[in-house]
Scaffold this active site. Structure first.
Site, PDB file in Angstrom:
ATOM      1  N   GLU A 168       0.822  -1.220   0.000  1.00 41.84           N
ATOM      2  CA  GLU A 168       0.000   0.000   0.000  1.00 41.84           C
ATOM      3  C   GLU A 168       0.850   1.261   0.000  1.00 41.84           C
ATOM      4  O   GLU A 168       0.459   2.290  -0.526  1.00 41.84           O
ATOM      5  CB  GLU A 168      -0.922   0.004   1.225  1.00 41.84           C
ATOM      6  CG  GLU A 168      -1.870   1.186   1.268  1.00 41.84           C
ATOM      7  CD  GLU A 168      -3.003   0.977   2.252  1.00 41.84           C
ATOM      8  OE1 GLU A 168      -3.399   1.960   2.886  1.00 41.84           O
ATOM      9  OE2 GLU A 168      -3.496  -0.159   2.375  1.00 41.84           O
ATOM     10  N   LYS A 169       2.030   1.163   0.618  1.00 47.14           N
ATOM     11  CA  LYS A 169       2.904   2.333   0.707  1.00 47.14           C
ATOM     12  C   LYS A 169       4.363   1.877   0.706  1.00 47.14           C
ATOM     13  O   LYS A 169       4.665   0.704   1.003  1.00 47.14           O
ATOM     14  CB  LYS A 169       2.580   3.162   1.953  1.00 47.14           C
ATOM     15  CG  LYS A 169       2.613   2.374   3.246  1.00 47.14           C
ATOM     16  CD  LYS A 169       2.217   3.235   4.435  1.00 47.14           C
ATOM     17  CE  LYS A 169       0.746   3.398   4.585  1.00 47.14           C
ATOM     18  NZ  LYS A 169       0.024   2.173   4.980  1.00 47.14           N
ATOM     19  N   ASP A 202      -3.401  -2.724   3.204  1.00 51.32           N
ATOM     20  CA  ASP A 202      -3.749  -2.820   4.628  1.00 51.32           C
ATOM     21  C   ASP A 202      -4.923  -3.777   4.811  1.00 51.32           C
ATOM     22  O   ASP A 202      -5.785  -3.897   3.928  1.00 51.32           O
ATOM     23  CB  ASP A 202      -4.128  -1.441   5.172  1.00 51.32           C
ATOM     24  CG  ASP A 202      -2.901  -0.586   5.483  1.00 51.32           C
ATOM     25  OD1 ASP A 202      -1.800  -1.149   5.539  1.00 51.32           O
ATOM     26  OD2 ASP A 202      -3.054   0.634   5.668  1.00 51.32           O
ATOM     27  N   ASP A 251      -7.919  -3.972   5.738  1.00 52.64           N
ATOM     28  CA  ASP A 251      -9.259  -3.447   5.965  1.00 52.64           C
ATOM     29  C   ASP A 251      -9.909  -3.211   4.602  1.00 52.64           C
ATOM     30  O   ASP A 251      -9.285  -3.449   3.566  1.00 52.64           O
ATOM     31  CB  ASP A 251      -9.233  -2.166   6.804  1.00 52.64           C
ATOM     32  CG  ASP A 251      -8.377  -1.058   6.183  1.00 52.64           C
ATOM     33  OD1 ASP A 251      -8.023  -1.173   4.982  1.00 52.64           O
ATOM     34  OD2 ASP A 251      -8.064  -0.092   6.883  1.00 52.64           O
ATOM     35  N   TYR A 302      -1.411  -3.332  13.644  1.00 53.98           N
ATOM     36  CA  TYR A 302      -2.112  -2.453  12.693  1.00 53.98           C
ATOM     37  C   TYR A 302      -3.073  -1.505  13.407  1.00 53.98           C
ATOM     38  O   TYR A 302      -3.932  -1.941  14.168  1.00 53.98           O
ATOM     39  CB  TYR A 302      -2.857  -3.316  11.683  1.00 53.98           C
ATOM     40  CG  TYR A 302      -3.608  -2.514  10.640  1.00 53.98           C
ATOM     41  CD1 TYR A 302      -2.922  -1.748   9.715  1.00 53.98           C
ATOM     42  CD2 TYR A 302      -4.997  -2.528  10.599  1.00 53.98           C
ATOM     43  CE1 TYR A 302      -3.597  -1.014   8.763  1.00 53.98           C
ATOM     44  CE2 TYR A 302      -5.683  -1.796   9.651  1.00 53.98           C
ATOM     45  CZ  TYR A 302      -4.978  -1.031   8.734  1.00 53.98           C
ATOM     46  OH  TYR A 302      -5.653  -0.299   7.799  1.00 53.98           O
ATOM     47  N   ARG A 324      -5.442   0.888  12.218  1.00 48.85           N
ATOM     48  CA  ARG A 324      -6.768   1.270  11.721  1.00 48.85           C
ATOM     49  C   ARG A 324      -7.775   0.127  11.887  1.00 48.85           C
ATOM     50  O   ARG A 324      -8.512  -0.216  10.979  1.00 48.85           O
ATOM     51  CB  ARG A 324      -6.683   1.694  10.260  1.00 48.85           C
ATOM     52  CG  ARG A 324      -5.947   3.002  10.042  1.00 48.85           C
ATOM     53  CD  ARG A 324      -5.783   3.305   8.560  1.00 48.85           C
ATOM     54  NE  ARG A 324      -5.213   4.614   8.328  1.00 48.85           N
ATOM     55  CZ  ARG A 324      -3.909   4.897   8.400  1.00 48.85           C
ATOM     56  NH1 ARG A 324      -3.056   3.923   8.699  1.00 48.85           N
ATOM     57  NH2 ARG A 324      -3.466   6.123   8.177  1.00 48.85           N
TER      58      ARG A 324
END
Length: 790
Positions: free
Chosen positions: A7-8, A102, A104, A322, A324
């Protein structure tokens, strides 16, 4: 070749470290013996703006709404084009792809939308990284899942994104246009979650302004039992005189009279009810992001975004899992990690955490360990990585402390106490008292070390007072025992206003949204859902409301106070957007989508219908504030005081669509006595020979004989002085009566009002076309060899 798409960049680097080396750095990706690792920068694709679907949407017009895409478009973000090209080339070369977003629904969509955009048909696996330490990554990499298992999670995220677009794009335009008709400037942003959140603050502020404290009186008495004295509170009967609608005694004379009556001691009191029960309070659950943000806000005064940013840093330093997460439970498989984590906390350079960790019992297994409650992620807990607190910032130390404290609590016994409730009858009046005797402090030992925090808010103070009453020391008694009245006194109190929201308490309100739902049945249904917004977006939504100047921060505690723009917007919107009922139901539907129930098509169809209905309502909306006057003709604009050549007058802000004018009388519009009559309005031509057209030096003006001059004429005069009378400006006059300079036709329909026909007119600068529905429609069109340029 296996391709990991993170993701990043920071996540990509951690994954590469855990693959077989050496690691070769390239532009936008890393090469290892186990595969290539690349990354996105968050959403590198964005949803297309309305004007990217059709150029006509660049100009905001009510008649274009609602804008509902038939085929949804995604656009490569300008700042991410280079990285997108790198990802595309690597996908073309890959044999297998590993989705490393991530864990989610937003992280799922972020990588999936890139794969969908490129129509990727290659096999895709999913790695779920709840922590970035080496052991967690390697463990997750051995347990890759088929990405198709998470299709429903993607659908849920996609449905949310498109619903937000439909409501945000359309209703922001609809109500901004309504505001412009009322002479107001700026953009009035409307959001599916943002707007009901703003409404919570507006309504709370109005409660405060309307609040009037009420004085009331409470009576406490001391009774003597053979085993000791105790206090009890008088409870009035429903038929008691001097009570308000909430059964509070508001008459001081009655309070005095009751004290006098009780002091007579004409009879003994009697225990009419005695209930004693053992209560157990389970360990508090570990943190989700929201519960962490709320507690950190109360304890340290941190705003939600700071808490999220700090938790993210701890995650990237591999110290916590994690951040979030919307889950407060832990998987059974991680129970085996407890020994190492607790040993690390025992050796930590923080005295309290070390002492608590020392007393942990690994045989204790709290309710937090529950696989049935786990989805793609679990609660936020410390990792097995050792931490040096002195190397962290103050914010990082404090947030880590809270996370570690909650984790340690899972290995303490439950809190056990005996709760006693007693009712006393004395002189035909009822007194009640309660007490609590702690049998086992258990996990609460971790949360009473510092007694009470100095900065309790009003709700905390209320809970604190109730807890003190419950902890009264009571003598041993039983039902039927007699007691003797010793003395009594009454106390004057005042009702307290509700407290303003802070960022953390507003976030708590978003999570527990059922408390603010209007519909009783919906309230019951929504009690167990996840609130409105997501764990990762709630803080951003509140921050955005501040940035857009809908909310301001005031005082040391940074209370959220609505601005004038907030009042205007919330007052203009219907209940469907300002109360959270609909939004909360949609969140419930989105949650169901992630579990495979319902369809994205059905959800978006409902959103489109909802949006259309509200766009229709917006066309009838009048944004009138206090001390403003609604236009009685169009019922959309407000009357605005203007200065004309002949003095002050009032005209409609919805000009030129509405030309209502009236005289000014003592600073107010004389609406009732206005002489303006639209049916008799005298039309004028651009023809220089027309008797109403006069040249005065270099300026042209219009003149009406013995009639009240209109707002339209006065504005035209002012503009023509500056613009040298351009004939096709929106204020340009058009003849209705047929003359030698007008050619009537019914061949062309006006595209603006869709009611009038276009007529060819000769103006000062040549031919042009205008609507026959003038003055209600002021559309004009260029002429191209006898044909209107539409």
């Amino acid at each position: 070749m296996r391709l990991y798409i993170a993701e990043k960049p920071s996540m990509g680097a951690e994954i590469a470290k855990c693959l077989t080396g050496p690691v070769q750095r390239k532009d936008g990706y890393l090469i290892t013996k186990d595969g290539i690792v690349t990354w996105a920068f968050g959403h590198i694709l964005r949803q297309a703006e309305p004007e990217e679907y059709n150029a006509k949407y660049k100009n905001w017009k009510a008649e274009d709404l609602p804008i509902i895409p038939k085929q949804w478009k995604m656009i490569i973000d300008e700042s991410c084009k280079k990285q997108f090209g790198i990802i595309k080339n690597l996908i073309d070369k890959a044999d297998e792809i590993v989705h490393a977003g991530d864990p989610d629904r937003e992280g799922q969509l972020l990588i999936d939308e890139v794969l969908d955009y490129l129509n990727c048909q290659k096999p895709v696996k999913r790695i779920l990284l709840n922590a970035l330490d080496e052991e967690s990554i390697k463990k997750a990499n051995k347990d890759l899942r088929d990405n198709r298992d998470f299709l429903n999670l993607k659908k849920s995220a996609l449905a949310r994104a498109r619903a937000d677009w439909l409501i945000g794009m359309n209703l922001s335009r609809a109500y901004t246009l309504a505001a412009r008709r009322a002479g107001k400037k700026g953009v009035f942003a409307v959001g599916r979650v943002k707007t009901p959140t703003l409404a919570l603050v507006v309504r709370r502020e109005r409660e405060l302004k309307d609040f009037k404290p009420v004085d009331y009186f409470t009576i406490k008495a001391i009774f003597a039992h053979q085993n000791g004295e105790f206090s009890a509170t008088w409870k009035p009967k429903d038929t008691q005189a001097g009570l308000d609608f909430e059964n509070r005694l508001i008459d001081e004379n009655i309070a005095k009279a009751l004290i006098g009556k009780f002091a007579q001691k004409t009879e003994a009191g009697k225990i009419i009810a005695y209930q004693k029960a053992q209560k157990k309070e389970a360990q508090r659950l570990p943190f989700s992001l929201s519960s962490l943000q709320v507690l950190a806000g109360k304890k340290y005064g941190y705003d939600p975004q700071l808490v999220l940013d700090t938790a993210q840093k701890l995650y990237e330093k591999k110290l916590t899992t994690y951040p979030r997460s919307d889950c407060e439970y832990l998987p059974q498989s991680q129970f085996s990690d407890a020994k190492i984590i607790l040993q690390n906390l025992y050796n930590i350079n923080e005295k309290q955490l070390a002492n608590w960790a020392k007393k942990c019992d690994l045989k204790t297994k709290s309710r937090a360990w529950n696989d049935k409650k786990i989805t793609a992620h679990h609660a936020i807990i410390p990792t097995k990585v050792k931490v040096n607190l002195m190397s962290l910032t103050t914010e990082e130390r404090n947030i880590y402390f809270l996370i570690a404290q909650a984790y340690i609590a899972q290995f303490y016994p439950v809190h056990i106490y005996d709760q006693t409730k007693i009712s006393i009858e004395y002189m035909q009046e009822l007194f009640v008292t309660s007490g609590r005797v702690v049998k086992q402090m258990g996990w609460k030992e971790l949360y009473v070390q510092n007694n009470k925090e100095k900065s309790l808010n009003e709700d905390d103070k209320k809970e604190d007072n109730e807890e003190k009453e419950e902890q009264n020391s009571l003598p041993l008694m039983k039902k039927g025992d007699e007691v003797e009245y010793v003395k009594g006194e009454y106390d004057k109190k005042s009702t307290k206003p509700p407290t303003r929201f802070t960022s953390s308490t507003l976030l708590a309100g978003m999570k527990d949204i059922h408390k603010y739902v209007k519909d009783v049945e919906v309230k019951k249904k929504l009690k167990d859902i996840y609130g409105i917004g997501t764990e990762s977006t709630r803080a951003t939504i509140i921050e955005d409301l501040v940035k857009r100047n809908f909310l301001q921060l005031e005082g040391k505690k940074k209370y959220l106070v609505p601005t004038q723009s907030a009042y205007i917007l919330i007052d203009a919107l219907p209940d469907e957007m300002t109360y959270p009922d609909s939004t909360a139901v949609w969140e419930d539907y989105l949650h169901s989508l992630s579990e495979g129930q319902g369809t994205i098509e059905e959800f978006l169809a409902k959103q489109a219908e909802f949006t259309q209905n509200l766009c229709i309502k917006a066309t009838k909306t009048v944004l009138v504030q206090e001390h403003e006057y609604k236009c009685p003709r169009c019922n959309q604009g407000i009357l605005v005081k203007r200065k004309g050549k002949n003095g002050e007058f009032w005209g409609c802000s919805n000009f030129p669509n509405c030309r209502m004018t009236c005289n000014d009388v003592d600073g107010k519009p004389d609406i009732e006595k206005t002489k303006f009559n639209f049916n008799n309005y005298r039309q004028m031509s651009y023809n220089n020979s027309d008797k109403n057209y006069i040249k005065s030096g270099q300026n042209e003006i219009f003149q009406q004989d013995n009639q009240l001059i209109s707002a339209w004429d006065l504005i035209a005069r002012e503009n023509t002085k500056k613009m040298n009378f351009a004939p096709k400006e929106k204020f340009s006059a058009m003849p209705i009566e047929k003359n030698k300079n007008t050619k009537a036709t019914s061949k062309y329909l006006c595209t603006r009002c869709k009611e009038g026909n276009l007529r060819r007119i000769r103006g000062k600068n040549g031919w042009f076309w205008a609507c026959s529905n003038y003055p209600h429609c002021t559309a004009t069109y260029d002429d191209n060899n006898g044909i209107p340029v539409i």
